[in-house]
Design a protein around this motif. Structure first.
Motif, mmCIF file in Angstrom:
data_model
loop_
_atom_site.group_PDB
_atom_site.id
_atom_site.type_symbol
_atom_site.label_atom_id
_atom_site.label_comp_id
_atom_site.label_asym_id
_atom_site.label_seq_id
_atom_site.Cartn_x
_atom_site.Cartn_y
_atom_site.Cartn_z
ATOM 1 N N UNK A 1 130.149 -74.078 -22.495
ATOM 2 C CA UNK A 1 130.353 -72.766 -21.870
ATOM 3 C C UNK A 1 131.344 -71.935 -22.685
ATOM 4 N N UNK A 2 132.385 -72.587 -23.233
ATOM 5 C CA UNK A 2 133.352 -71.882 -24.075
ATOM 6 C C UNK A 2 132.636 -71.234 -25.259
ATOM 7 N N UNK A 3 131.736 -71.961 -25.903
ATOM 8 C CA UNK A 3 131.010 -71.428 -27.061
ATOM 9 C C UNK A 3 130.105 -70.268 -26.662
ATOM 10 N N UNK A 4 129.519 -70.374 -25.476
ATOM 11 C CA UNK A 4 128.639 -69.297 -25.021
ATOM 12 C C UNK A 4 129.426 -68.013 -24.766
ATOM 13 N N UNK A 5 130.558 -68.154 -24.087
ATOM 14 C CA UNK A 5 131.354 -66.973 -23.732
ATOM 15 C C UNK A 5 131.992 -66.350 -24.973
ATOM 16 N N UNK A 6 132.534 -67.196 -25.861
ATOM 17 C CA UNK A 6 133.224 -66.685 -27.056
ATOM 18 C C UNK A 6 132.278 -66.458 -28.225
ATOM 19 N N UNK A 7 131.020 -66.837 -28.039
ATOM 20 C CA UNK A 7 129.997 -66.644 -29.073
ATOM 21 C C UNK A 7 130.441 -67.271 -30.407
ATOM 22 N N UNK A 8 130.725 -68.564 -30.340
ATOM 23 C CA UNK A 8 131.173 -69.281 -31.536
ATOM 24 C C UNK A 8 130.537 -70.662 -31.580
ATOM 25 N N UNK A 9 130.683 -71.324 -32.711
ATOM 26 C CA UNK A 9 130.123 -72.657 -32.921
ATOM 27 C C UNK A 9 131.262 -73.603 -33.288
ATOM 28 N N UNK A 10 131.596 -74.539 -32.396
ATOM 29 C CA UNK A 10 132.709 -75.451 -32.631
ATOM 30 C C UNK A 10 132.401 -76.516 -33.681
ATOM 31 N N UNK A 11 131.196 -76.507 -34.221
ATOM 32 C CA UNK A 11 130.879 -77.392 -35.340
ATOM 33 C C UNK A 11 131.167 -76.722 -36.684
ATOM 34 N N UNK A 12 131.551 -75.454 -36.637
ATOM 35 C CA UNK A 12 131.840 -74.696 -37.859
ATOM 36 C C UNK A 12 133.333 -74.836 -38.186
ATOM 37 N N UNK A 13 133.692 -75.419 -39.334
ATOM 38 C CA UNK A 13 135.107 -75.598 -39.684
ATOM 39 C C UNK A 13 135.902 -74.289 -39.680
ATOM 40 N N UNK A 14 135.258 -73.196 -40.118
ATOM 41 C CA UNK A 14 135.965 -71.911 -40.122
ATOM 42 C C UNK A 14 136.318 -71.488 -38.704
ATOM 43 N N UNK A 15 135.392 -71.695 -37.785
ATOM 44 C CA UNK A 15 135.642 -71.356 -36.382
ATOM 45 C C UNK A 15 136.787 -72.197 -35.827
ATOM 46 N N UNK A 16 136.783 -73.484 -36.157
ATOM 47 C CA UNK A 16 137.848 -74.359 -35.669
ATOM 48 C C UNK A 16 139.217 -73.897 -36.170
ATOM 49 N N UNK A 17 139.276 -73.490 -37.444
ATOM 50 C CA UNK A 17 140.544 -73.027 -38.009
ATOM 51 C C UNK A 17 141.011 -71.750 -37.316
ATOM 52 N N UNK A 18 140.090 -70.812 -37.117
ATOM 53 C CA UNK A 18 140.456 -69.547 -36.475
ATOM 54 C C UNK A 18 140.808 -69.752 -35.009
ATOM 55 N N UNK A 19 140.087 -70.659 -34.348
ATOM 56 C CA UNK A 19 140.381 -70.942 -32.944
ATOM 57 C C UNK A 19 141.762 -71.572 -32.801
ATOM 58 N N UNK A 20 142.080 -72.512 -33.692
ATOM 59 C CA UNK A 20 143.420 -73.121 -33.643
ATOM 60 C C UNK A 20 144.485 -72.046 -33.801
ATOM 61 N N UNK A 21 144.280 -71.133 -34.756
ATOM 62 C CA UNK A 21 145.223 -70.025 -34.975
ATOM 63 C C UNK A 21 145.365 -69.210 -33.687
ATOM 64 N N UNK A 22 144.244 -68.879 -33.074
ATOM 65 C CA UNK A 22 144.274 -68.058 -31.860
ATOM 66 C C UNK A 22 145.017 -68.759 -30.728
ATOM 67 N N UNK A 23 144.772 -70.054 -30.561
ATOM 68 C CA UNK A 23 145.426 -70.794 -29.478
ATOM 69 C C UNK A 23 146.928 -70.922 -29.718
ATOM 70 N N UNK A 24 147.331 -71.126 -30.977
ATOM 71 C CA UNK A 24 148.764 -71.189 -31.291
ATOM 72 C C UNK A 24 149.423 -69.837 -31.030
ATOM 73 N N UNK A 25 148.750 -68.765 -31.440
ATOM 74 C CA UNK A 25 149.289 -67.423 -31.202
ATOM 75 C C UNK A 25 149.363 -67.137 -29.709
ATOM 76 N N UNK A 26 148.357 -67.597 -28.988
ATOM 77 C CA UNK A 26 148.314 -67.401 -27.537
ATOM 78 C C UNK A 26 149.492 -68.099 -26.858
ATOM 79 N N UNK A 27 149.857 -69.284 -27.364
ATOM 80 C CA UNK A 27 150.964 -70.027 -26.753
ATOM 81 C C UNK A 27 152.279 -69.270 -26.886
ATOM 82 N N UNK A 28 152.391 -68.448 -27.940
ATOM 83 C CA UNK A 28 153.616 -67.672 -28.121
ATOM 84 C C UNK A 28 153.732 -66.544 -27.108
ATOM 85 N N UNK A 29 152.594 -66.029 -26.654
ATOM 86 C CA UNK A 29 152.616 -64.906 -25.719
ATOM 87 C C UNK A 29 153.256 -65.295 -24.391
ATOM 88 N N UNK A 30 153.063 -66.560 -23.992
ATOM 89 C CA UNK A 30 153.596 -66.997 -22.704
ATOM 90 C C UNK A 30 154.940 -67.700 -22.834
#
Length: 400
Positions: A355-384
């Motif tokens: 469902x996460x892939x459907x909503x975010x329109x991404x492929x978690x088997x793609x290494x580039x997506x994984x790298x960008x997602x990790x970046x986004x989640x780390x940045x997100x943790x700083x917001x809170x």
């Protein structure tokens, strides 16, 4: 009267000869006792050889007093000045230095008295020994206090010069770069490579942190550290140890002429470490891409908008999907391991990730997506997050 004085002198001489054979033992028990009683000697990195030198002087001074009891303190003040200056450079606080010095003299005095008693000395002789060595310790301690105060007064004047020297190096002011002689005067090597440091104590003990780093550089090939605008900055030749609740950011190693580049690197690490709540001695290798996340907020916003913001359409379930993605990455993309951490069935987690892939329109088997997602989640943790202490910006305004 002369015969009485001569007889007393003979008794002292015989006692001195007996004790002189145990000089090494007396040195060792002083070292052992002072380290056990005053842990600051170890925590400040005072070398055992340095303690041994002072301890040996104490024994020699006491032996000289026995052989010349009418003039127990004939030596110069050079020894106390040497000890005072060395302990100040090692960052040992005044009160600890003074108490430790007195303690070692007491160890020597007590051992002299025990030796006299073991040799069958009379109470009168032991009283004379005790009185004599107490006088010796009092005079030596008084000299040490005077010497340390002189050293500290010099240090306060010297501190301004050191601060100016450090700022010229770290700020990279080409028009006021220090000369080779000035570099040597501050204990650095113009041809050496150094890492800039930028640190902060979280319990308000910046001076103690500064002293710790100075002690580390004193033992490890040179460096210079000062407190400035509520922070600790400087240059070190090797990675220091750290005790206490603080963060010390290290820049990359650079030649002294490029100290500004190392300081810019240390500053990026320093800011990132505070944002992510990292403590201790840290460098770029320790934080990795987290340094870039803090340094490039625009890229962080792009990735958050791409992968995280779309989850808002799922309501509360969006938070569940985000948490699932976080744990999936933490578990190195191992589904069963992540499911165990979340206390759910692997199929449940698989459904959430789909469902996460459907909503975010991404492929978690793609290494580039994984790298960008990790970046986004780390940045997100700083917001809170809301770190208790952040850089005040005082140094940034000074540099600019």
């Amino acid at each position: 009267m002369d015969a009485v004085v001569h007889e007393a002198g003979e008794r002292f001489n015989r006692l001195g000869e007996a004790i002189a054979c145990r000089e090494e033992f007396l040195v060792e028990i002083q070292i052992e006792s002072v380290l056990r009683t005053f842990p600051e000697y170890e925590s400040r990195g005072v070398p055992h050889t340095s303690i041994a030198t002072s301890a040996r002087w104490n024994v020699i001074r006491a032996l000289r007093a026995l052989t010349s009891p009418t003039s127990p303190c004939v030596e110069t003040e050079d020894q106390e000045m040497f000890v005072a200056r060395e302990r100040a450079e090692q960052g040992l606080p005044f009160d600890v230095m003074l108490d430790g010095y007195r303690h070692k003299h007491r160890v020597v005095r007590d051992e002299f008295v025990r030796t006299a008693r073991a040799r069958g000395a009379s109470d009168a002789l032991m009283f004379e020994v005790l009185t004599l060595l107490t006088d010796v310790a009092d005079v030596a301690t008084s000299r040490l206090v005077h010497a340390r105060r002189s050293v500290d007064a010099e240090s306060r004047t010297h501190a301004d010069d050191v601060s100016d020297f450090v700022q010229r190096l770290l700020w990279g002011r080409a028009d006021v770069q220090p000369s080779r002689n000035e570099v040597r005067a501050h204990g650095l090597n113009l041809d050496g490579r150094y890492r800039a440091v930028r640190g902060l104590s979280f319990d308000g003990a910046n001076q103690r942190l500064c002293d710790q780093l100075r002690s580390a550089t004193w033992n490890r090939g040179g460096g210079v550290v000062v407190e400035l605008h509520g922070e600790v900055i400087g240059l070190v030749s090797e990675t220091p140890d750290l005790v206490g609740h603080a963060v010390v950011a290290l820049g990359e190693p650079h030649p002294l002429a490029e100290a500004n580049a190392s300081f810019q690197s240390a500053t990026r690490v320093f800011v990132a470490a505070q944002q992510f709540g990292v403590r201790g001695v840290v460098g770029t290798d320790d934080l990795g891409l987290r340094v870039a996340i803090v340094a490039d907020p625009e890229m962080s916003r792009v990735f958050v908008q791409r992968y995280i913001d779309p989850l808002a359409t799922e309501g509360d379930f969006g938070d569940v999907l985000e948490l699932s993605a976080v744990e999936y990455l933490k578990s190195k993309c191992e589904l069963k391991r992540a499911a165990r951490s979340l206390h759910v069935h692997p199929n449940t987690l698989k459904h959430r990730l789909t469902r996460f892939q459907q909503v975010s329109q991404c492929d978690l088997d793609d290494p580039r997506v994984l790298a960008e997602l990790w970046w986004a989640l780390e940045a997100r943790s700083l917001e809170s997050s809301n770190p208790a202490l952040r850089t005040s910006g005082a140094l940034e305004s000074t540099v600019s």
